[in-house]
Every structure is written in C-alpha cells, then in structure tokens.
Design a protein around this motif. Sequence first.
Motif, mmCIF file in Angstrom:
data_model
loop_
_atom_site.group_PDB
_atom_site.id
_atom_site.type_symbol
_atom_site.label_atom_id
_atom_site.label_comp_id
_atom_site.label_asym_id
_atom_site.label_seq_id
_atom_site.Cartn_x
_atom_site.Cartn_y
_atom_site.Cartn_z
ATOM 1 N N GLY A 95 46.488 -7.636 70.709
ATOM 2 C CA GLY A 95 47.613 -7.923 71.596
ATOM 3 C C GLY A 95 47.105 -8.448 72.923
ATOM 4 N N ASP A 96 48.007 -8.432 73.921
ATOM 5 C CA ASP A 96 47.534 -8.888 75.242
ATOM 6 C C ASP A 96 46.924 -7.736 76.032
ATOM 7 O OD1 ASP A 96 49.810 -7.564 75.970
ATOM 8 O OD2 ASP A 96 50.805 -9.281 76.907
ATOM 9 N N LEU A 97 46.927 -6.553 75.424
ATOM 10 C CA LEU A 97 46.200 -5.377 75.932
ATOM 11 C C LEU A 97 46.594 -4.982 77.358
ATOM 12 C CD1 LEU A 97 42.644 -5.934 74.364
ATOM 13 C CD2 LEU A 97 44.725 -5.052 73.311
ATOM 14 N N ASP A 121 47.335 -15.604 75.670
ATOM 15 C CA ASP A 121 48.592 -16.082 75.056
ATOM 16 C C ASP A 121 49.755 -15.229 75.545
ATOM 17 O OD1 ASP A 121 50.758 -16.714 73.509
ATOM 18 O OD2 ASP A 121 49.799 -16.345 71.584
ATOM 19 N N GLN A 122 50.533 -15.756 76.460
ATOM 20 C CA GLN A 122 51.700 -15.029 76.992
ATOM 21 C C GLN A 122 53.001 -15.623 76.450
ATOM 22 O OE1 GLN A 122 51.824 -12.148 78.980
ATOM 23 N NE2 GLN A 122 49.662 -12.069 78.364
ATOM 24 N N ASP A 123 52.918 -16.373 75.347
ATOM 25 C CA ASP A 123 54.108 -17.000 74.748
ATOM 26 C C ASP A 123 54.490 -16.390 73.409
ATOM 27 O OD1 ASP A 123 54.403 -18.738 76.867
ATOM 28 O OD2 ASP A 123 53.154 -20.291 75.958
ATOM 29 N N THR A 124 53.603 -15.604 72.813
ATOM 30 C CA THR A 124 53.964 -14.923 71.561
ATOM 31 C C THR A 124 53.814 -13.423 71.769
ATOM 32 O OG1 THR A 124 51.727 -14.944 70.638
ATOM 33 C CG2 THR A 124 53.132 -16.848 70.138
ATOM 34 N N THR A 125 54.622 -12.650 71.050
ATOM 35 C CA THR A 125 54.617 -11.194 71.241
ATOM 36 C C THR A 125 53.398 -10.573 70.538
ATOM 37 O OG1 THR A 125 55.853 -10.763 69.216
ATOM 38 C CG2 THR A 125 57.148 -11.195 71.201
ATOM 39 N N ASP A 126 53.143 -9.318 70.882
ATOM 40 C CA ASP A 126 52.029 -8.604 70.235
ATOM 41 C C ASP A 126 52.294 -8.458 68.735
ATOM 42 O OD1 ASP A 126 50.637 -8.286 72.641
ATOM 43 O OD2 ASP A 126 51.798 -6.509 73.140
ATOM 44 N N LEU A 127 53.566 -8.285 68.347
ATOM 45 C CA LEU A 127 53.862 -8.196 66.909
ATOM 46 C C LEU A 127 53.513 -9.521 66.229
ATOM 47 C CD1 LEU A 127 54.922 -6.925 64.346
ATOM 48 C CD2 LEU A 127 57.248 -7.600 65.027
ATOM 49 N N HIS A 128 53.908 -10.631 66.836
ATOM 50 C CA HIS A 128 53.591 -11.952 66.291
ATOM 51 C C HIS A 128 52.070 -12.078 66.086
ATOM 52 C CE1 HIS A 128 54.346 -16.495 66.281
ATOM 53 N NE2 HIS A 128 53.027 -16.379 66.247
ATOM 54 N N LYS A 129 51.313 -11.669 67.102
ATOM 55 C CA LYS A 129 49.845 -11.779 67.039
ATOM 56 C C LYS A 129 49.292 -10.928 65.883
ATOM 57 C CE LYS A 129 49.172 -12.592 72.052
ATOM 58 N NZ LYS A 129 50.464 -12.517 72.743
ATOM 59 N N CYS A 130 49.881 -9.743 65.698
ATOM 60 C CA CYS A 130 49.377 -8.845 64.633
ATOM 61 C C CYS A 130 49.757 -9.370 63.251
ATOM 62 C CB CYS A 130 49.926 -7.435 64.836
ATOM 63 S SG CYS A 130 49.198 -6.635 66.273
HETATM 64 C C1 VIB Z 1 60.595 -18.712 77.801
HETATM 65 C C2 VIB Z 1 59.691 -17.522 77.888
HETATM 66 N N1 VIB Z 1 60.286 -16.320 78.098
HETATM 67 C C3 VIB Z 1 59.504 -15.222 78.190
HETATM 68 C C4 VIB Z 1 58.135 -15.319 78.118
HETATM 69 C C5 VIB Z 1 57.308 -14.073 78.309
HETATM 70 N N2 VIB Z 1 56.634 -13.608 77.137
HETATM 71 C C6 VIB Z 1 57.005 -13.888 75.874
HETATM 72 S S1 VIB Z 1 55.949 -13.214 74.740
HETATM 73 C C7 VIB Z 1 55.011 -12.509 75.957
HETATM 74 C C8 VIB Z 1 53.801 -11.682 75.622
HETATM 75 C C9 VIB Z 1 54.128 -10.249 75.545
HETATM 76 O O1 VIB Z 1 52.967 -9.528 75.140
HETATM 77 C C10 VIB Z 1 55.510 -12.793 77.205
HETATM 78 C C11 VIB Z 1 54.948 -12.302 78.503
HETATM 79 C C12 VIB Z 1 57.570 -16.620 77.887
HETATM 80 N N3 VIB Z 1 56.221 -16.804 77.757
HETATM 81 N N4 VIB Z 1 58.367 -17.688 77.771
#
Ligand code: VIB
Length: 270
Positions: A95-97, A121-130
């Motif tokens: 994840g992003d830890l 990577d701050q555009d995909t969630t930790d679940l997505h990454k896993c």
């Molecule tokens: C449009 C848009 N909205 C929200 C986020 C923020 N975000 C989405 S996934 C994520 C990582 C969470 O671990 C974070 C911070 C973004 N990047 N782009």
Amino acid sequence: MEVMWHASSFLLPQPQELLPLPLPLPDAPPPALTYALIVLNQRLPRFAPLLWNRAQLRVCADGGANRLYDGMPELFPDQDPEQVRLRYTPHVIKGDLDSIRDDVKDFYLNLGVRILDESHDQDTTDLHKCVAYVSDSAPIEDKSKLCILVVGALGGRFDHEIGNINVLHRFSNLRIVLLSDDCLIHLLPKTHSHVIHIQLPVEGPHCGLIPIGAPSTRTSTTGLQWNLSDTAMSFGGLISTSNVVKEDKVTVSSDADLIWTISIKKPIKE
Ligand SMILES: Cc1ncc(C[n+]2csc(CCO)c2C)c(N)n1
Ligand SMILES: Nc1ncnc2c1ncn2[C@@H]1O[C@H](COP(=O)(O)OP(=O)(O)OP(=O)(O)O)[C@@H](O)[C@H]1O
C-alpha cells in the motif's frame, strides 16, 4: 452463454473437517477454487481465521496489518497474543504505507514479511494495489480458478466502500468477494449467466441485485421471492434491494454487470 458458478463455501468448515462428500450431482459446481485473502483496515470479521486457513496467499493492505496484529489475538483471548501473531503472519503488506504503525511494520519486517511501498501512487487505493499484486502472482491460466476474499471491505467509510466496489468493476475478469461481518458482495459479469449456490446455514435470506456500472435493460432471475423477468433496472428506477432467497440455487442473467449481495447469518448465541 457460458455459465459461471458461485458458492460461498469459504464460509463453511474446510472439506477435510467434514464427513466424506457424496458423489457430485450432475449440476454440481466445477472443482474448487484457489483462494487469496486481503485484509483491509477495518475490524476483522469473526470468521477471519476460517478464511485465513482457506487462503493460500495472504496480503494486508497498509493499515490492514494493524488490524491483523491487534485483531487476531482478540479472536483468541485464551492464547498468548505473540503466538497468535506468529500463527497469522501475512505473506505481503502492500500500500502507500501511511496507516501501518511503526511497531507493526517492525514486527512483520523481523519475520521476513515482504513490505511493498507504493507511496508514489496516490491515484489507486491500497485495495487496488493488493488485488493487482495477487493477480500478478497467479499464473494466467489459473486466474479463472482464483477467488480473492477481501475482509473489512463494507460497513465503514462510504468513500472507501464505493472505492472497494469500484475495484470489482476495475478487475471484472477476476472473482473478488467483498466481505463484512454482515454481508458479502461480488460482481456478476454480463458476459456469463450465473448460478449461485446458497449456503443456507451461513448466508441469506436477504439479498440484492444492483446494476452499479450501467443500467440493465433486461435481467431475469429464478430462486428469489421477487424474481425479475426481462426486467429493466437502473438507479433512479427499479433496483432489487430487500429481496429474499427462496431456493438453494439462484440463477441470474442480465445485459449489464450486476452486484450480487447476500446477508451473512450471525452465529446463534449459547
Ligand atoms: C480525483 C482524485 N480524487 C482523490 C484522489 C486521492 N486518492 C485516491 S486513491 C488514493 C490513495 C489512497 O491510499 C488517494 C490519496 C486522487 N488521487 N484523485
Ligand atoms: N472505513 C473503511 N471502510 C471500508 N474500507 C476501508 C475502510 N478503511 C480502510 N478501508 C480499506 O482498507 C484499505 C487500507 O486502508 P488504509 O486506512 O490503510 O488506507 P488509506 O489509503 O491510508 O486511507 P485514507 O483514505 O484514510 O488515507 C483501503 O484502501 C480501503 O480499501
């Protein structure tokens, strides 16, 4: 159209704990799936140890490692917490830890757990990454036999819940089941017709069928109290919530991807 089978048999005790199985029926589901478990950053469900034993690959999504570290000993109050933690050590934390505590990170690092930092990577969630990690770990020919169980996915922050459901759509070629203590959900892709074997001792009767990605102009079902018969469903129009399972086999076919959800039964208090 090809049939896709679904059964929440992972909520039942393992087959080797049961008496010898009867001969397969002609319409029985095909051979067993291979399971992976992803632990999210929410309270562990009571059946987490059951799913843990089922899974061959166990991954914590960032703060999910805190939940494993704190929560597994709580599920075994009579046992030494350290021994419980050693028994339930994940293969990977990814994840992003930004949520895993330092003491938890050090504990698992010392045990040789792979900790994968994707903070860039701050555009995909930790679940997505896993899910991407689990998918990349499985040989391509085995993907249709892979089932990813995700605990802590529902019943929390609504943005996270919707993000988790979005992962079902993003990885619609994979079997992914999102779980809480109260219910489970998974995708029924429009590419298949679906047969869902209901595990009546552990799930139901409440269920729902919801078109989340796009409206459906035609959905048909059997086995429900309120069946659909070439019926249209859309947000703002009809969606099937508060439905009830009436048979141990439910069939669904639709021209849109649907979310299937069913309640999980509470254990009977002694
Ligand atoms: C449009 C848009 N909205 C929200 C986020 C923020 N975000 C989405 S996934 C994520 C990582 C969470 O671990 C974070 C911070 C973004 N990047 N782009
Ligand atoms: N309250 C919640 N409800 C549902 N899912 C959750 C919840 N909290 C976390 N999750 C899931 O667990 C994963 C890991 O959680 P974690 O808190 O480490 O994520 P995060 O990206 O740091 O969250 P935040 O948005 O608070 O920064 C998330 O990607 C999400 O899938």
